[in-house]
Design an enzyme around this catalytic site. Structure first.
Site, PDB file in Angstrom:
ATOM      1  N   HIS A  56       0.827  -1.214   0.000  1.00  0.00           N
ATOM      2  CA  HIS A  56       0.000   0.000   0.000  1.00  0.00           C
ATOM      3  C   HIS A  56       0.858   1.259   0.000  1.00  0.00           C
ATOM      4  O   HIS A  56       0.366   2.342   0.310  1.00  0.00           O
ATOM      5  CB  HIS A  56      -0.896   0.024   1.234  1.00  0.00           C
ATOM      6  CG  HIS A  56      -1.756  -1.187   1.409  1.00  0.00           C
ATOM      7  ND1 HIS A  56      -2.673  -1.578   0.470  1.00  0.00           N
ATOM      8  CD2 HIS A  56      -1.819  -2.109   2.406  1.00  0.00           C
ATOM      9  CE1 HIS A  56      -3.290  -2.681   0.890  1.00  0.00           C
ATOM     10  NE2 HIS A  56      -2.785  -3.027   2.060  1.00  0.00           N
ATOM     11  N   HIS A 215      -7.086  -4.544  -1.152  1.00  0.00           N
ATOM     12  CA  HIS A 215      -6.364  -5.773  -1.467  1.00  0.00           C
ATOM     13  C   HIS A 215      -6.983  -6.450  -2.683  1.00  0.00           C
ATOM     14  O   HIS A 215      -6.724  -7.624  -2.948  1.00  0.00           O
ATOM     15  CB  HIS A 215      -6.403  -6.740  -0.280  1.00  0.00           C
ATOM     16  CG  HIS A 215      -6.015  -6.117   1.012  1.00  0.00           C
ATOM     17  ND1 HIS A 215      -6.937  -5.553   1.855  1.00  0.00           N
ATOM     18  CD2 HIS A 215      -4.804  -5.930   1.575  1.00  0.00           C
ATOM     19  CE1 HIS A 215      -6.302  -5.052   2.916  1.00  0.00           C
ATOM     20  NE2 HIS A 215      -5.012  -5.257   2.761  1.00  0.00           N
TER      21      HIS A 215
END
Lengths: 329, 329
Positions: A56, A215
């Site tokens: 991320h 995700h």
């Protein structure tokens, strides 16, 4: 899978090494790669620590520095870090006023950070972010997911910690900021986790995943790609409805890229979202556009709105000096 | 083609509108979309103006602000802006000490900026950047291409203009900085120009384009994808050879993403490039990693090295406050 890597099992360590070399004026990397901390520890403030699966970036290590986090614990890609990483980080940066763990609402992260906080006794506490309005529960979360709004919580609590707020005050403020912050995302392509080597999901050439998680988790529905204005209208409506935002309010508008969408399009989405907010009578008096809370190379973006008030605004504007967010100093 | 757009012919204007709304504390957009300028014009300094085709965001508009550019002229995607845009920009920001156009070495840009400089008489001059060592001439350039090194020239000249350097001094300094700066890139995927609607080039699942240009122009050769270390070794060797850099020198190392490669990999490439520099006895005492000079959503990156000296270093470190690059204020 086409990626810049040497070996799948050394991706994280090599990336952290590059990150800490590049930003050595701001951060230091633990010798065992358990955490990234500020290069210069400031005594007398509550320590703010975050972390979560890697993939991320720049979240979270990119937000370590003055006015934001004191440390960040990186797990493997899309995998929670371990409690021993979190405790090591707290021991490295807590100078006596306690440590607050800022945790995105995923079961693995919540379990591990809660365990670490418990082991720290009265010196540790957790704050959960769950700003994603797309779905009520998801693949890895009970309740809403914590997504890009997390960086807004980190920024605002970071400024409050810098001015000397207590652990209890920071928890209260964090609950407030999370409570006036909502996000929702959309994906145009999948990401590929290096250790897996194939896309997490498949989208047809004309499809998008509305409400996608960071995700690549499923969102609300998979539909045909529509115009930027229609996408912005649906997301902003979902956010504004959920916030029960009254016309006339000033807001912070964040258009966050997931990693694979060019800035040309992200700014176009900002324009579209801004026009939608205006239709609801909301004024984006602060804005931010960029790849901040990403999903590797996923094409897509999320929109985050935070209701501003006299408490939050000066904390958002306060100086910050991290690898990924800097102003005022 | 999957992109966040409304209509192909309004992409640029909508994106500029979002950019200028988001960063209204830093920039202002011309009513006719001809240029982006600083929100607050500073009298008594030479005006620095750049520009070129869009699709490379945040270059150049993202570098307008204190310590860097005074204005930027965006053309359509991968298309030169016109001389009337450049003259309008100069008229908006030149306060009497003249305007220097910083121009990447592509035939269309060079022709149009040179024409604009000529029309401004003694008040206008051009500085050409050509830092790409990959090829000696290319699809759109006679001589080497101007690529990511351009942002380093813009940063250093920006600081020099802020301290009061004359137009002639800035030209001399610009030639020097460009002369100690070299870049080379590699692509893993193509980009797609919105108005074209299909990828600019095709790469097989195991191929990379070594030496690619920032519009997807061919580089040195198309080969099988190798490890990050091998890629970094080839690029750094090409750069160091061409610079004739002696061991012991301090350098600025920029790993620039082309838009579609995640930060996890870009920092890993920084680590790889940094280790290669060390093998040549060079020390990266300043570093930068990010998507700064992009090619829409192309996956890939470029490596840029600038030899530092006592003249350049304090100008690099000097305060800058733009949408895409900020420190020291």
């Amino acid at each position: 899978m086409k990626k810049f890597i040497n070996r799948v099992d050394s991706v994280l360590h090599e990336s952290l090494s590059g990150f800490s070399h590049c930003h050595q004026d701001i951060v230091a990397l633990d010798a065992d790669y358990r955490f990234v901390r500020r290069a210069h520890i400031v005594p007398g403030k509550v320590a703010l620590i975050s972390g979560g699966g890697s993939g991320h970036e720049p979240l979270h290590a990119g937000f370590v520095g003055h006015g934001m986090l004191d440390a960040a614990c990186p797990g493997q890609v899309f995998t929670s870090p371990t409690p021993d990483q979190m405790i090591a980080a707290a021991e490295a940066v807590d100078t006596g006023r306690g440590a607050l763990f800022i945790v995105k609402n995923y079961e693995g992260d919540v379990m591990n950070f809660s365990m670490a906080a418990e082991m720290l006794g009265g010196q540790g506490a957790t704050l959960i972010t769950d700003d994603d309005v797309a779905v009520q529960r998801s693949t890895y979360s009970t309740g809403r997911r914590g997504v890009a709004g997390t960086m807004i919580v980190e920024k605002i609590l970071g400024a409050a910690a810098e001015r000397g707020d207590t652990l209890a005050d920071l928890q209260t403020l964090g609950v407030h900021v999370n409570g006036v912050t909502r996000s929702m995302g959309v994906a145009l392509t999948s990401c590929t986790v290096p250790a897996v080597g194939r896309p997490t999901f498949e989208l047809a050439e004309n499809e998008m995943e509305m409400g996608v998680g960071i995700h690549g988790e499923p969102g609300r529905r998979r539909v045909a790609l529509t115009s930027a204005d229609e996408i912005a209208a649906e997301i902003v409506l979902a956010i504004v409805d959920d916030l029960a935002a009254k016309a006339g309010r000033e807001v912070l508008l964040l258009v966050n890229g997931f990693g694979g969408t060019p800035m040309l399009e992200l700014y176009l989405m900002y324009d579209a979202a801004n026009r939608q907010l205006a239709k609801h009578g909301l004024k984006a008096s602060r804005g931010l556009v960029g790849n901040y809370v990403t999903s590797l190379e996923m094409a897509g973006c999320s929109i985050t709105v935070t209701l501003l008030d006299n408490g939050i605004l000066p904390l958002w504007d306060a100086p910050v000096h991290t690898a990924a967010l800097r102003w005022g100093m």
